[in-house]
Design an enzyme around this catalytic site. Structure first.
Site, short mmCIF file in Angstrom:
data_model
loop_
_atom_site.label_atom_id
_atom_site.label_comp_id
_atom_site.label_asym_id
_atom_site.label_seq_id
_atom_site.Cartn_x
_atom_site.Cartn_y
_atom_site.Cartn_z
N ALA A 110 105.23 -62.60 100.72
CA ALA A 110 104.33 -63.48 101.47
C ALA A 110 103.03 -63.75 100.71
O ALA A 110 102.55 -62.86 100.02
CB ALA A 110 104.00 -62.84 102.82
N CYS A 227 97.67 -59.10 90.59
CA CYS A 227 96.44 -59.87 90.33
C CYS A 227 95.29 -58.87 90.11
O CYS A 227 94.20 -59.04 90.64
CB CYS A 227 96.15 -60.88 91.43
SG CYS A 227 95.98 -60.19 93.07
N1 SAM Z 1 104.19 -63.08 95.88
C1 SAM Z 1 103.30 -63.55 96.92
C2 SAM Z 1 102.96 -65.00 96.66
O1 SAM Z 1 102.92 -65.40 95.49
O2 SAM Z 1 102.75 -65.75 97.60
C3 SAM Z 1 102.06 -62.68 97.04
C4 SAM Z 1 102.41 -61.24 97.28
S1 SAM Z 1 101.04 -60.20 97.59
C5 SAM Z 1 100.42 -59.89 96.01
C6 SAM Z 1 101.83 -58.70 97.98
C7 SAM Z 1 102.56 -58.70 99.31
O3 SAM Z 1 103.28 -57.48 99.42
C8 SAM Z 1 101.67 -58.75 100.55
O4 SAM Z 1 102.06 -59.83 101.35
C9 SAM Z 1 101.93 -57.43 101.25
O5 SAM Z 1 101.89 -57.53 102.66
C10 SAM Z 1 103.32 -57.11 100.77
N2 SAM Z 1 103.70 -55.69 100.78
C11 SAM Z 1 102.92 -54.60 100.64
N3 SAM Z 1 103.65 -53.49 100.65
C12 SAM Z 1 104.94 -53.86 100.81
C13 SAM Z 1 106.18 -53.16 100.91
N4 SAM Z 1 106.21 -51.84 100.85
N5 SAM Z 1 107.31 -53.87 101.07
C14 SAM Z 1 107.28 -55.23 101.12
N6 SAM Z 1 106.14 -55.94 101.06
C15 SAM Z 1 104.98 -55.27 100.90
#
Ligand code: SAM
Length: 288
Positions: A110, A227
């Site tokens: 997300a 990031c």
């Molecule tokens: N790739 C996305 C984009 O380009 O739109 C951004 C991703 S953001 C850096 C990291 C995401 O990992 C966040 O939405 C967070 O809620 C989710 N997240 C954190 N821990 C996680 C887990 N254990 N399993 C799956 N998602 C996770």
């Protein structure tokens, strides 16, 4: 400046470059969603609306603009035919080099900026699985997938650490949750940037990368990206797994505005923050 940031970066070889870049404003950028809009149509709309855009050299559908507010008013923005995305954020999906027919896992997906780019690059012909743990962010992911016309994507709301590793993938993007140290605006206080956040991120990054490697088919490649510009969240995470994966060298894109931070592991890419790029880390890994 944020005290934690100052402390964590104090011995970084590119400290001054990073600090200076984190005080600059950033130019707006985006990309054409080729699943819904043709480049020529996009150019015509920009001309008709007198909107100033410049295509970037390393991705034919990516552009920068100083007219972002005008773009936000357009129907093609509202209906998902274009997506506002930072330049650095486009790179992990491009370096993944996704192909039609592949099974691809986007582990932390997300709001879907990279998932939808993978779908566009494969003309919606890859079998994408996009996983997101946070329920509110999962809804945002679902919204963006639908709005951008991606149909070949299976969405899972789950902690990716709990995914069943009976399933394996041809290709994986792990755009890991991180401290966001590469995106800080050091003219502000950045209260959310704390040592606790960095430590928590490191722990989850390890667990997610370990899981990703388990789910990647042998001989296949994945991307690990953040990031953040902190070595602890980047090279030091990757280093722990070098008995299981080889680093596939990343050739930095050709752009005079790109500033690369020196790395201790050959072939990974750490981008310094500046007016054009968020600070970012990208490693391409091949499972032995
Ligand atoms: N790739 C996305 C984009 O380009 O739109 C951004 C991703 S953001 C850096 C990291 C995401 O990992 C966040 O939405 C967070 O809620 C989710 N997240 C954190 N821990 C996680 C887990 N254990 N399993 C799956 N998602 C996770």
């Amino acid at each position: 400046m944020n005290e934690t940031f100052e402390l964590l970066i104090k011995d970084h070889p590119s400290k001054q470059l990073i600090i200076n870049g984190s005080k600059m404003g950033r130019i707006s950028s985006g990309r054409i969603n080729t699943l819904k809009l043709d480049k020529n149509q996009f150019i015509e709309i920009m001309n008709n609306e007198s909107i100033n855009i410049k295509f970037i050299d390393w991705y034919e559908n990516g552009f920068i603009t100083d007219d972002i507010e005008k773009i936000r008013q357009l129907e093609i923005y509202k209906n998902g035919s274009i997506y506002i995305q930072s330049l650095s954020s486009m790179l992990p999906a491009l370096y993944l080099e996704p192909k039609a027919k592949e099974t691809i896992l986007d582990m932390a997906a997300a709001p879907g900026g990279k998932t939808t780019l993978i779908a566009a690059l494969t003309k919606d012909q890859a079998a994408i699985t996009a996983c997101e743990q946070n329920p509110i962010r999962f809804q945002k992911l679902k919204y963006n997938i639908e709005k951008q016309g991606v149909s070949n994507c299976y969405l899972i709301q789950k902690d990716a650490r709990q995914l069943d590793d009976y399933f394996t993938f041809d290709s994986i993007l792990l755009d890991a949750p991180c401290s966001g140290s590469g995106t800080l605006d050091l003219n502000r206080e950045n209260k959310q940037f704390t040592k606790e956040l960095v430590d928590k991120s490191i722990k989850v990054q390890h667990q997610l990368l370990s899981k990703a490697i388990k789910m990647l088919k042998k001989g296949q490649t994945m991307i690990y990206s953040t990031c953040s510009i902190l070595n602890e969240e980047n090279e030091e995470i990757v280093r722990k797994y070098l008995d299981l994966v080889d680093v596939v060298p990343i050739i930095p894109i050709k752009d005079e505005h790109l500033q690369v931070v020196e790395s201790n592991i050959e072939g990974v890419l750490t981008i310094a923050p500046n007016q054009y790029y968020e600070g970012f880390f990208i490693a391409k890994l091949k499972k032995k």
